[in-house]
Design an enzyme around this catalytic site. Sequence first.
Site, PDB file in Angstrom:
ATOM      1  N   THR A 150       0.533  -1.045   0.041  1.00 56.17           N
ATOM      2  CA  THR A 150       0.033   0.020  -0.081  1.00 56.17           C
ATOM      3  C   THR A 150       0.646   1.659   0.292  1.00 56.17           C
ATOM      4  O   THR A 150       1.834   1.249   0.753  1.00 56.17           O
ATOM      5  CB  THR A 150      -0.432   0.069   0.762  1.00 56.17           C
ATOM      6  OG1 THR A 150      -1.908  -1.457   1.211  1.00 56.17           O
ATOM      7  CG2 THR A 150      -2.077   1.496   1.444  1.00 56.17           C
ATOM      8  N   THR A 201       1.475  -0.589   6.069  1.00 59.36           N
ATOM      9  CA  THR A 201       0.824  -1.847   5.077  1.00 59.36           C
ATOM     10  C   THR A 201       1.368  -3.196   5.707  1.00 59.36           C
ATOM     11  O   THR A 201       2.498  -3.394   6.611  1.00 59.36           O
ATOM     12  CB  THR A 201       2.337  -1.120   4.104  1.00 59.36           C
ATOM     13  OG1 THR A 201       2.191  -1.798   2.230  1.00 59.36           O
ATOM     14  CG2 THR A 201       3.677  -0.796   4.781  1.00 59.36           C
TER      15      THR A 201
HETATM   16  N1  ASP Z   1      -3.160  -4.088   3.846  1.00 53.67           N
HETATM   17  C1  ASP Z   1      -2.805  -3.808   2.487  1.00 53.67           C
HETATM   18  C2  ASP Z   1      -3.678  -4.805   2.609  1.00 53.67           C
HETATM   19  O1  ASP Z   1      -4.337  -5.743   3.020  1.00 53.67           O
HETATM   20  C3  ASP Z   1      -1.709  -4.260   1.590  1.00 53.67           C
HETATM   21  C4  ASP Z   1      -0.445  -3.891   1.674  1.00 53.67           C
HETATM   22  O2  ASP Z   1      -0.335  -3.066   2.618  1.00 53.67           O
HETATM   23  O3  ASP Z   1       0.535  -4.923   1.800  1.00 53.67           O
HETATM   24  O4  ASP Z   1      -4.584  -4.290   1.746  1.00 53.67           O
END
Ligand code: ASP
Length: 318
Positions: A150, A201
């Site tokens: 993210t 993230t």
């Molecule tokens: N946190 C995000 C999700 O689970 C993905 C990420 O940030 O890696 O959608």
Amino acid sequence: MWGIIATWRMAKEGIDKSVPILEKGGTAADAVEEAIKYVEDFPFYKSVGYGGLPNEEMEVELDAAFMDGASLSIGAVAAIKDFANPISIARSLSKYTVNNMLVGAGAEKYARKQGFERKNMLTDRAKIHYRNRVKETQEMDISPYSGHDTVGMVSVDSSGHLVAGTSTSGLFMKKAGRVGDSPIIGSGLYADSSIGAASATGLGEDLMKGVVSYEVVRLMGTGMSPQEACEKVTFDLDKKLIERRGIAGDISIVAINTDGDWGAAANIDTFSFSVATATQKNTVYTTKRVGNKMVHEEASQEWLEDYLTERMKPLEEK
Ligand code: ASP
């Protein structure tokens, strides 16, 4: 003092666009929106916006959120399809007192009525990633879920106004309608102009268990530095998940406070982040946990270029 920090090296060029806004006394809201839009528009970042990785039905469903730390206004969209800049839609939703978080068809209807740019967000490259993953999953009999990131960004502007924003295509091969932490206020992001702001993230399903962004801001409010708060929240949640569930998903957090002091922590060795302040040029760091501390290392020019080359290299169908 102004400052801006975001998850991953992929935010660097976006932050380059935002630095002049902040230098000229512009708002953190404009800086965050501009930088995230850049990441959304860049076709080779396969976890955000255009070129983002699809769900198990080969549809790109995007999540994004925006929080204004002065008014505590929030706006978010989840599982939205076919719009170029989810962050701008999320920011526009933060102007209202109700209907701040819209999902799926409702979010698309709102965006259409407001005249946001429509775009097919599924690229040929993302289709190749999808087909390769389907093949790998069948041949190796493994879980399909691999890959997610993210762009989570927080900024303080020269008026002391704090803002947080996120944008992601979420978990590669997710079920249609799956929503991660990124659009969830408190988990994916939180901003309070009297304290600071944080964004996360990693594996959304696990990040939500710790409501990590709110927790980092809360701890900064008790006097912790952004670095101490990020480390405490990351390491405590990692430990708790391992104790209770035997395994912890990826957790990475960035934060900034009203003075422009920043921090970052992760329970993985591959996390990188991008940061610029009134006293520090836009810099990318990689970071690793050593004991109970994170050690940040400035990424070399070679590392920065290799990262882009790797993401842009021709992709073969398996
Ligand atoms: N946190 C995000 C999700 O689970 C993905 C990420 O940030 O890696 O959608």
